[in-house]
Design a protein around this motif. Sequence first.
Motif, short mmCIF file in Angstrom:
data_model
loop_
_atom_site.label_atom_id
_atom_site.label_comp_id
_atom_site.label_asym_id
_atom_site.label_seq_id
_atom_site.Cartn_x
_atom_site.Cartn_y
_atom_site.Cartn_z
N VAL A 127 0.84 -1.20 0.00
CA VAL A 127 0.00 0.00 0.00
C VAL A 127 0.87 1.25 0.00
O VAL A 127 0.65 2.20 -0.77
CB VAL A 127 -0.93 -0.01 1.23
CG1 VAL A 127 -1.74 1.28 1.31
CG2 VAL A 127 -1.86 -1.21 1.19
N ASP A 128 1.90 1.25 0.86
CA ASP A 128 2.77 2.42 0.97
C ASP A 128 3.48 2.71 -0.36
O ASP A 128 3.56 3.86 -0.80
CB ASP A 128 3.84 2.19 2.05
CG ASP A 128 3.24 2.05 3.44
OD1 ASP A 128 2.05 2.40 3.61
OD2 ASP A 128 3.95 1.58 4.34
N TYR A 129 4.02 1.67 -0.99
CA TYR A 129 4.74 1.87 -2.26
C TYR A 129 3.81 2.41 -3.34
O TYR A 129 4.17 3.30 -4.11
CB TYR A 129 5.37 0.56 -2.73
CG TYR A 129 6.54 0.08 -1.89
CD1 TYR A 129 7.37 0.99 -1.23
CD2 TYR A 129 6.84 -1.27 -1.79
CE1 TYR A 129 8.44 0.54 -0.47
CE2 TYR A 129 7.91 -1.72 -1.04
CZ TYR A 129 8.72 -0.83 -0.38
OH TYR A 129 9.77 -1.26 0.35
N ALA A 130 2.59 1.86 -3.42
CA ALA A 130 1.64 2.32 -4.44
C ALA A 130 1.32 3.81 -4.22
O ALA A 130 1.30 4.60 -5.17
CB ALA A 130 0.37 1.48 -4.41
N ARG A 131 1.10 4.20 -2.96
CA ARG A 131 0.79 5.61 -2.66
C ARG A 131 1.96 6.51 -3.06
O ARG A 131 1.77 7.58 -3.64
CB ARG A 131 0.52 5.79 -1.17
CG ARG A 131 -0.78 5.18 -0.75
CD ARG A 131 -1.44 5.95 0.39
NE ARG A 131 -2.74 5.33 0.64
CZ ARG A 131 -3.02 4.63 1.75
NH1 ARG A 131 -2.13 4.52 2.71
NH2 ARG A 131 -4.21 4.08 1.89
N GLU A 132 3.18 6.06 -2.72
CA GLU A 132 4.35 6.89 -3.02
C GLU A 132 4.54 7.03 -4.52
O GLU A 132 4.89 8.11 -5.02
CB GLU A 132 5.59 6.25 -2.37
CG GLU A 132 6.73 7.23 -2.16
CD GLU A 132 7.90 6.61 -1.42
OE1 GLU A 132 7.67 5.74 -0.54
OE2 GLU A 132 9.04 6.97 -1.74
N VAL A 133 4.29 5.95 -5.26
CA VAL A 133 4.39 6.02 -6.73
C VAL A 133 3.38 7.03 -7.26
O VAL A 133 3.71 7.91 -8.07
CB VAL A 133 4.17 4.63 -7.36
CG1 VAL A 133 3.88 4.73 -8.86
CG2 VAL A 133 5.38 3.73 -7.12
N ALA A 134 2.13 6.95 -6.81
CA ALA A 134 1.10 7.88 -7.29
C ALA A 134 1.47 9.32 -6.93
O ALA A 134 1.29 10.24 -7.75
CB ALA A 134 -0.25 7.52 -6.69
N ASP A 135 2.02 9.53 -5.72
CA ASP A 135 2.42 10.87 -5.29
C ASP A 135 3.46 11.47 -6.23
O ASP A 135 3.52 12.68 -6.42
CB ASP A 135 3.01 10.84 -3.87
CG ASP A 135 1.94 10.72 -2.82
OD1 ASP A 135 0.74 10.90 -3.16
OD2 ASP A 135 2.28 10.45 -1.65
N ASN A 136 4.30 10.62 -6.80
CA ASN A 136 5.42 11.10 -7.61
C ASN A 136 5.13 11.07 -9.11
O ASN A 136 6.02 11.35 -9.91
CB ASN A 136 6.68 10.30 -7.30
CG ASN A 136 7.19 10.62 -5.90
OD1 ASN A 136 7.23 11.77 -5.49
ND2 ASN A 136 7.55 9.59 -5.15
N GLY B 80 4.81 -11.67 2.51
CA GLY B 80 6.05 -10.94 2.68
C GLY B 80 6.61 -10.25 1.46
O GLY B 80 7.69 -9.65 1.54
N VAL B 81 5.93 -10.31 0.31
CA VAL B 81 6.41 -9.57 -0.87
C VAL B 81 5.40 -8.45 -1.16
O VAL B 81 4.29 -8.72 -1.62
CB VAL B 81 6.56 -10.46 -2.11
CG1 VAL B 81 7.10 -9.65 -3.29
CG2 VAL B 81 7.45 -11.66 -1.81
N PRO B 82 5.76 -7.18 -0.88
CA PRO B 82 4.84 -6.08 -1.17
C PRO B 82 4.46 -6.09 -2.65
O PRO B 82 5.34 -6.19 -3.52
CB PRO B 82 5.65 -4.83 -0.82
CG PRO B 82 6.74 -5.31 0.08
CD PRO B 82 7.04 -6.72 -0.33
N ALA B 83 3.16 -6.02 -2.94
CA ALA B 83 2.71 -6.11 -4.33
C ALA B 83 1.59 -5.12 -4.58
O ALA B 83 0.75 -4.89 -3.71
CB ALA B 83 2.22 -7.53 -4.63
N PHE B 84 1.62 -4.51 -5.76
CA PHE B 84 0.53 -3.60 -6.13
C PHE B 84 0.28 -3.66 -7.62
O PHE B 84 1.05 -4.23 -8.39
CB PHE B 84 0.80 -2.16 -5.64
CG PHE B 84 2.01 -1.49 -6.23
CD1 PHE B 84 1.92 -0.71 -7.37
CD2 PHE B 84 3.25 -1.60 -5.60
CE1 PHE B 84 3.04 -0.06 -7.88
CE2 PHE B 84 4.37 -0.96 -6.11
CZ PHE B 84 4.27 -0.18 -7.25
#
Length: 241
Positions: A173-182, A208-212
């Motif tokens: 979730v965090d990685y997806a949000r950060e990607v959208a922010d940038n 254990g593997v962050p996925a979006f």
Amino acid sequence: MMTRNEKIIIIVLLLIIMVFGMLIIQHTVFNSPSDNSQIRQTLANNSDDPGTVEVIRNIGNPNGERIAYVVGVHPLEHLTHETLVKLLPNRTDLKNCYDIYIINVTEGVGHYGDGLDNYENPGRQNGQNLAYKYVYPEILNGNYSMAIDVHSNIGAYPYKTFVFSPAKDGLGVDYAREVADNCPNIDDYAPDTTTSGPFLTEPLNNNGVPAFYFEEYSFAPQDVKDSHMMELIDAIDNLDI
Ligand SMILES: [Zn+2]
């Protein structure tokens, strides 16, 4: 004076030093981030499956974080998949190391306007099954920092180009949000349900593997697909992992 044996020992030592020196030079030159150590392999090609699975490995910097992209889970969405496969392997300035898993569904692919809407297209389930059978275990056991599943949509959502994780919270979730922010042209939007989640992104997040997901608009012009994909590639490469 050296004995004959001492001379032989010195010559052997010099040869060993030369060989190691050449190996070090070769390693430095051929594994530099700008160099191409990519390989394309077949992971599955069995006549009782409704398609095949390939992987392009080692795109980018082999010393960076390992990140997996997946394309082809839903075969009708192939124009967006082809956009990633066209662009990512040609990037020479990446910080991380990428593998692209490519699912090639051959049965039930169909086409837009064939009377089945996208959700009834039998190729979708075939792709989901191939993802769970072959791609999920490879990513789970492949020492990846994250995985991105690439899709497209026919415009039924409030946003056309977006990222989201099917998990409630966590790094995906965090990685997806950060990607959208940038990314000026990629939104952060999570549909209520996904059909493919249980076959790839959900078990990855749970184990254990962050996925979006990345979702592109199926009918965007190719130059727009290209520029959105470049935004995605850059934002993922610049994530603080
Ligand atoms: Zn899809």
